[in-house]
Design an enzyme around this catalytic site. Structure first.
Site, short mmCIF file in Angstrom:
data_model
loop_
_atom_site.label_atom_id
_atom_site.label_comp_id
_atom_site.label_asym_id
_atom_site.label_seq_id
_atom_site.Cartn_x
_atom_site.Cartn_y
_atom_site.Cartn_z
CB SER A 93 -49.54 49.84 -53.44
OG SER A 93 -50.89 49.98 -53.04
CE LYS A 94 -46.66 54.00 -59.26
NZ LYS A 94 -46.47 53.97 -60.72
NE ARG A 95 -54.04 48.13 -55.31
CZ ARG A 95 -53.01 47.38 -55.69
NH1 ARG A 95 -52.52 47.50 -56.91
NH2 ARG A 95 -52.48 46.51 -54.86
#
Length: 482
Positions: free
Chosen positions: A254-256
């Site tokens: 994910s972007k995180r």
């Protein structure tokens, strides 16, 4: 045999996710391996999520990675790269939606948002949100009256409720789904734009796409696409669904995570060639143990039948190793432009940065590693005198003190202060005193760097530091040793 033709169809909503880059790469490799065509199509019909600057990111990423797309006319006269919002203005999607309505395979839906949110039905023991075909049963007169009154509406595809739909994927084999699970998907939205699903099918047909490459999250949508193909009587393309990419904990990337996009990785100091090589191996395996491949080599050997079903793990340790291999294989001349911004940031003294770059090239994995390799050039860090004790070189605090005092005048009187001259002076000194060369070099390297590991040996560091700075650092070390 029909020539192979693939496409990359990103939505411009932000940075390019690693999964999207892999889709682009596999699409490119499948086409080029077969001597076919690779097309680019910008799917920007979701105007709410559209990010204008993301277009430049897409174009720049494809340029940086070498995934050059081909151009050519489609069956409606367009020329790639294709921009779906521009094709909307030509009425392409509306024309085909109207055809489906006329055939009875699609219908106008006037239901309000509130009514749609209230709809639920149970399929396979689980409750899902699905349209109940309410507007399918409106008479032609009712439909025309609502259209004439300007009521907001969409166009939906009429999916069958009974039976099953089976499709074939090159990676996952034959997959069968219950038709009751296939919602009457929207083809044209209330704003007049086509949905991703509908525009995707229409454009793939018009562009003559033979192989569709995408992530396995689209497996559940594939039966819906195929129903549309069949309603038009169009050929269904070959599907290649790629496995999920997870982090090292098995969670979806994910972007995180901080490294989910191509731009993230470039910002973190990875080389674009290494990233492409690494991404190619996220779910695909070549024959043999070799792992380093150029894009040209990948094109020659890529076989999509070797794509795996199981999730691909984004292994940062492996990526760093691969990146270091690419850096090591570079010439000093090619490496310097990449290293220069880091060197100028971390080395402020009047030193030859090209020489320093040559020192660190084989000792780093990613470009930010340069900092810890060169931080001592500005000033010797505070260090414990125990660093002069080194078993392998048979160096001790006492021997180091004596050696530094002995060689200081030799270095002060050195005619030239280059690596070769300094090495010969110290080698001769070691022979005269019956020391091993390493026993002499260790205290000098420690004195001028204050670190247990350096990007070069003592004489290489001394050459870059210069006579005055080297002498000053040795004098300081002598004082430190008492």
């Amino acid at each position: 045999m029909t020539p192979v033709k693939t496409r990359f169809a990103p939505s411009p909503t932000g940075r390019m996710h690693v999964g999207n880059l892999r889709t682009a790469l596999y699409s490119y490799l499948i086409a080029k391996h077969a001597g076919g065509t690779f097309m680019l199509r910008i799917e920007d019909t979701d105007q709410e999520r559209f990010v204008p600057e993301a277009l430049d990111i897409i174009y720049q990423t494809l340029k940086d990675t070498g995934l050059e797309h081909d151009e050519g006319p489609d069956k409606d006269g367009g020329v790639g790269p294709y921009i779906q919002s521009e094709r909307c203005k030509l009425g392409i999607y509306q024309k085909y939606a109207d055809q489906l309505v006329e055939q009875g395979d699609a219908y106008y839906c006037f239901c309000s948002k509130e009514r749609l949110e209230s709809l639920r039905r149970t399929v396979g023991g689980k409750e899902i949100s699905a349209y109940d075909k309410h507007c399918l049963h409106l008479s032609k007169e009712e439909v025309q009256a609502k259209l004439a009154a300007g009521e907001p509406h969409v166009i939906r595809f009429n999916m069958p409720l009974e039976g099953t739909t089976t499709f074939h994927d090159e990676i996952y084999g034959n997959i069968t789904v219950e038709n009751a699970e296939l919602d009457d998907l929207i083809l044209i939205k209330s704003d007049g734009y086509p949905t991703y699903n509908f525009a995707n099918v229409v454009d793939d047909h018009l562009m003559g796409i033979t192989h569709v490459v995408r992530g396995n999250e689209y497996l559940s949508s594939t039966p819906k696409y195929n129903r549309i193909y069949e309603a038009f009587g169009w050929d269904i393309p070959t599907y290649v669904h790629c496995p999920l990419i997870t982090n090292e904990e098995g969670q979806k990337l994910s972007k995180r995570s901080g490294h989910s996009s191509f731009e993230d990785l470039i910002d973190q100091g990875y080389l674009k060639e290494a990233v492409v090589n690494f991404v190619a191996l996220l779910g695909w395996s070549p024959a043999g143990d070799r792992e380093i491949y150029s894009l040209k080599e990948l094109t020659e050997i890529f076989d999509y039948h070797h794509i795996n079903k199981s999730p691909a793990v984004f292994d940062m340790t492996k990526l760093k190793w691969m990146n270091s291999e690419y850096i090591k294989a570079m010439s000093d001349e090619d490496f310097y432009p990449l290293a220069e911004p880091y060197l100028k940031k971390y080395v402020t003294g009047p030193y030859d940065l090209k020489k320093i770059a040559a020192m660190v090239r084989t000792r780093i994995q990613i470009l930010p590693d340069i900092e810890e390799q060169v931080d001592f050039f500005n000033a010797v860090p505070d260090y414990d005198v125990d660093l002069f004790n080194h078993k392998k070189s048979k160096s001790t605090i006492d021997s180091s003190r004596a050696i530094l005092k002995d060689v200081l005048p030799l270095l002060e009187d050195a005619g030239n202060f280059d690596n070769d001259t300094l090495f010969n002076i110290l080698k001769n000194y070691a022979a005269e005193k019956e020391y091993k060369v390493n026993t002499v070099m260790w205290p000098l390297r420690t004195a001028v760097s204050g670190k247990p590991a350096t990007p070069a040996g003592a004489t290489g560091l001394m050459e870059v530091l210069g006579r005055d700075e080297t002498i000053a650092r040795i004098q300081a070390a002598i004082r430190k040793l008492g």
